[in-house]
Design an enzyme around this catalytic site. Structure first.
Site, mmCIF file in Angstrom:
data_model
loop_
_atom_site.group_PDB
_atom_site.id
_atom_site.type_symbol
_atom_site.label_atom_id
_atom_site.label_comp_id
_atom_site.label_asym_id
_atom_site.label_seq_id
_atom_site.Cartn_x
_atom_site.Cartn_y
_atom_site.Cartn_z
ATOM 1 N N PRO A 161 47.271 66.534 22.240
ATOM 2 C CA PRO A 161 47.498 65.543 23.288
ATOM 3 C C PRO A 161 48.527 66.037 24.300
ATOM 4 O O PRO A 161 49.564 66.591 23.933
ATOM 5 C CB PRO A 161 48.028 64.333 22.509
ATOM 6 C CG PRO A 161 47.492 64.513 21.127
ATOM 7 C CD PRO A 161 47.497 65.994 20.898
ATOM 8 N N GLU A 162 48.212 65.840 25.580
ATOM 9 C CA GLU A 162 49.127 66.220 26.650
ATOM 10 C C GLU A 162 49.767 64.955 27.225
ATOM 11 O O GLU A 162 49.570 63.860 26.683
ATOM 12 C CB GLU A 162 48.366 67.027 27.703
ATOM 13 C CG GLU A 162 47.702 68.266 27.119
ATOM 14 C CD GLU A 162 46.914 69.078 28.140
ATOM 15 O OE1 GLU A 162 47.275 69.067 29.333
ATOM 16 O OE2 GLU A 162 45.922 69.731 27.750
#
Length: 277
Positions: free
Chosen positions: A2-3
């Site tokens: 996840p960014e």
């Protein structure tokens, strides 16, 4: 992994779900998830009786604020949080459970088992914890063009890995680096110090717009990502280059190419993002 947009979406979801909930018990089923304190029993005891007051984000990290403590959590590859009734059976790979006094539970599930949790006194996490070396927040007021330019100034590093360097700018990972560089028309292997002022300005605006739009879309569910309510994001339908090898560019029709830059798979359009000396 996840960014920023995905972590921010999780944060917003959890901010609606957990503040005001008081922890009755904490169960740690995979000790290595907990790093500070090193003993899971001490971690659990420190949290029992505490009430969540808010959920914040720093880069790709979540900051759970409680009365008198801060829990810093990194989701790594596939970590996810969800709120469940306590009588609902645990899913496989559920490693930490925060049981609340109201009969609900915040559960942390992580198939890859790479996630981390650290407890701090308020403010301490910025001094010696995993947050103390992090760079600019690209969706904050501090992210001005001059601040962005200064973070890149003088570096001979290729621009793609420089964007991924969390000590320069936080939250940008493989997906959004590729997308921002495409929007800016910059080849991922260009050296940062070779970029002209107009190119830097385009990249600055591209980073902001890409991340902002991704947050509004709830992130990109290109693998297993879901928010705190089990919902997928939709920005994956707006991706122009990432994951589109050999597909025609949406701007010029040239086939999207994939290479490796800084050890990371990288997608770009060879015509829209020409490699210059």
């Amino acid at each position: 992994m996840p960014e920023l947009p995905e972590v921010e979406t999780v944060r917003r979801t959890l901010q609606r779900l957990v503040p005001g909930k008081t922890i009755r018990r904490v169960d740690v089923f995979l000790p290595r998830i907990v790093r500070r304190p090193a003993e899971p029993e001490s971690f659990a005891r420190a949290l029992e009786g505490r009430t969540f007051t808010g959920v914040e984000r720093r880069g790709k990290f979540l900051r759970f604020e409680l009365d008198g403590l801060v829990l810093v959590s990194h989701l790594r590859m596939e970590g996810r949080y969800g709120l469940f009734p306590e009588d609902e059976p645990l899913e496989k790979h559920t490693h930490v459970v925060f049981a609340f006094t109201d009969g609900t539970q915040l559960r942390y599930r992580d198939v890859r088992q790479f996630g981390t949790m650290d407890l701090f006194s308020p403010g301490e996490e910025f001094i010696e914890g995993p947050l103390h070396k992090l760079g600019l927040e690209p969706l904050s007021d501090e992210f001005t063009f001059e601040a962005f330019r200064n973070k890149l100034a003088g570096s001979e590093t290729k621009i793609k890995p420089l964007l991924l360097n969390q000590e320069r700018i936080v939250g940008i990972g493989n997906i959004y680096a590729d997308e921002a560089l495409f929007r800016a028309g910059i080849h991922p292997e260009r050296s940062a110090n070779a970029l002209k002022l107009p190119e830097l300005k385009r990249l600055y605006e591209a980073v902001k717009s890409t991340l902002t739009e991704a947050v509004e879309a709830g992130g990109s569910s290109v693998k297993s990502y879901v928010n705190g309510q089990g919902e997928q994001g939709s920005f994956q339908y707006s991706l122009k280059v990432y994951g589109r090898k050999a597909e025609p560019c949406s701007v010029c029709g040239t086939g999207i190419e994939k290479t490796v830059v800084g050890g990371r798979g990288t997608h770009y359009c060879p015509r829209c993002q020409p490699r210059k000396k």
